[in-house]
Design a protein around this motif. Sequence first.
Motif, PDB file in Angstrom:
ATOM      1  N   ALA A   8       0.835  -1.196   0.000  1.00  0.00           N
ATOM      2  CA  ALA A   8       0.000   0.000   0.000  1.00  0.00           C
ATOM      3  C   ALA A   8       0.875   1.253   0.000  1.00  0.00           C
ATOM      4  O   ALA A   8       2.060   1.214   0.326  1.00  0.00           O
ATOM      5  N   HIS A   9       0.266   2.383  -0.317  1.00  0.00           N
ATOM      6  CA  HIS A   9       1.009   3.625  -0.541  1.00  0.00           C
ATOM      7  C   HIS A   9       1.552   4.257   0.727  1.00  0.00           C
ATOM      8  O   HIS A   9       2.354   5.193   0.655  1.00  0.00           O
ATOM      9  N   ASP A  10       1.160   3.775   1.907  1.00  0.00           N
ATOM     10  CA  ASP A  10       1.455   4.517   3.131  1.00  0.00           C
ATOM     11  C   ASP A  10       2.922   4.477   3.546  1.00  0.00           C
ATOM     12  O   ASP A  10       3.303   5.158   4.501  1.00  0.00           O
ATOM     13  N   TRP A  11       3.771   3.708   2.855  1.00  0.00           N
ATOM     14  CA  TRP A  11       5.196   3.717   3.173  1.00  0.00           C
ATOM     15  C   TRP A  11       5.961   4.797   2.395  1.00  0.00           C
ATOM     16  O   TRP A  11       7.159   4.983   2.614  1.00  0.00           O
ATOM     17  N   ILE A  12       5.298   5.475   1.486  1.00  0.00           N
ATOM     18  CA  ILE A  12       5.993   6.406   0.584  1.00  0.00           C
ATOM     19  C   ILE A  12       6.804   7.451   1.358  1.00  0.00           C
ATOM     20  O   ILE A  12       7.991   7.657   1.097  1.00  0.00           O
ATOM     21  N   GLY A  13       6.176   8.135   2.310  1.00  0.00           N
ATOM     22  CA  GLY A  13       6.879   9.198   3.030  1.00  0.00           C
ATOM     23  C   GLY A  13       8.054   8.686   3.833  1.00  0.00           C
ATOM     24  O   GLY A  13       9.148   9.262   3.814  1.00  0.00           O
ATOM     25  N   ARG A  14       7.837   7.599   4.562  1.00  0.00           N
ATOM     26  CA  ARG A  14       8.915   7.047   5.387  1.00  0.00           C
ATOM     27  C   ARG A  14      10.061   6.533   4.525  1.00  0.00           C
ATOM     28  O   ARG A  14      11.240   6.757   4.848  1.00  0.00           O
ATOM     29  N   TYR A  15       9.737   5.841   3.442  1.00  0.00           N
ATOM     30  CA  TYR A  15      10.799   5.288   2.595  1.00  0.00           C
ATOM     31  C   TYR A  15      11.541   6.384   1.833  1.00  0.00           C
ATOM     32  O   TYR A  15      12.722   6.241   1.528  1.00  0.00           O
TER      33      TYR A  15
END
Length: 403
Positions: free
Chosen positions: A89-96
């Motif tokens: 899912a897209h929710d790792w974008i900021g952290r990664y």
Amino acid sequence: MERRQLLTGIGGLAATSAAGCLDRITGARQGTTAWYDFTDAQERAFERALEEFNDGRDDPLNAEAPAEMEKELETALPAEQGPETFNWAHDWIGRYHEQEFVYDASDDLEIDLEETYTENALEAVQWEGAVYGLPFAIETVSLMYNPEYVDEPPETLSDMVAIMEEHHDPANNRYGLSMPAVDPYFPSAWLQAFGGSLFDTESEELRIEDDAFVEGVELLEESIWPYVPDDPGYASQIPVFSDGNAPFAINGPWELEGFREAGVDAQVAPLPDVEGGSPTPFTGVKVWYFTSQLESADETALETTIEWAEWYTTNEQAIIDNAEIQGLIPVHQDYAGNEDADLGEDVQTFAETVEMGTPLPTHPKVDQIWDPLESGLERVFNGDESAAQAMESTAQNIRDRWE
């Protein structure tokens, strides 16, 4: 969610051993690799797509299912032994982005992003102008019911509670509801039903102590949690519905085929209305991420990765399989919201629930919210703290992590 074994070449299955996992970290990797996390039904569709993509290629994409995606990515990518792409899912974008685990493919893509994907899906794969993956579907959890016990899905939460009460008999291993009760993603519709939220992205302030969010926790405590098994964990909850021992489940499209294969004629319905509020579940855009492995990849690996993402996210059969087999909602503009594209009733119903929802937040600070919040919800679930007390102590725990 079950993880599967190694897919190589044109999609044949082979065993993944502990030694194979070690090889990824110590340097014994070959070719271009995709890591994936799918259930059995999803994997079969993925395998067909991979076989078609690799047919006739001199540079086939290899695919592998790690036992623990997140943990292994955070070990492998810094060691430059990770995959070139993976689905999540897209929710790792900021952290990664912050950890430098992702690759900006803006200059490598041949596809017209704005003409191909829905606006929300395209926003989900970008961070500060960089494009860190391509979207292929959107999903959320919704209400599932067993028509053996439920003639018509409930329109209101009160109606649902009445049905759960009728069938709830723990002494005989029967329950009103199957739901991973304290994983915030699954009860998010109720946690946010009165306007509450986890986090304010603009102010970067935590919101779980707000009255509106606490009211959502209290709603769970009063109307939902009394009807699930004592063990709120995912693995304990799934068999309750798949064995025919509950009228309802709250889960996502990834479990739908498994429930049906187990013998339950699972039907999907929108989440019921809440008096004085509105169910607001989290939604997630499914993405093929581009990883930092591509920074040093040779031209062949880069081309294979980009071509795979562009092909998979625009291939008609892959889009149809994702919809019909997995219940995933298309984000390709030719299919999203297209009434002429008959993708099945399941997708149509999940789409109704998506319309109720809000995207999973992508800010890096949110990653420090999930585990403490799950622990706080579990304390309320077990009767150890009130909703207000648990959210207050959880908020302090999260702020300590942020320091």
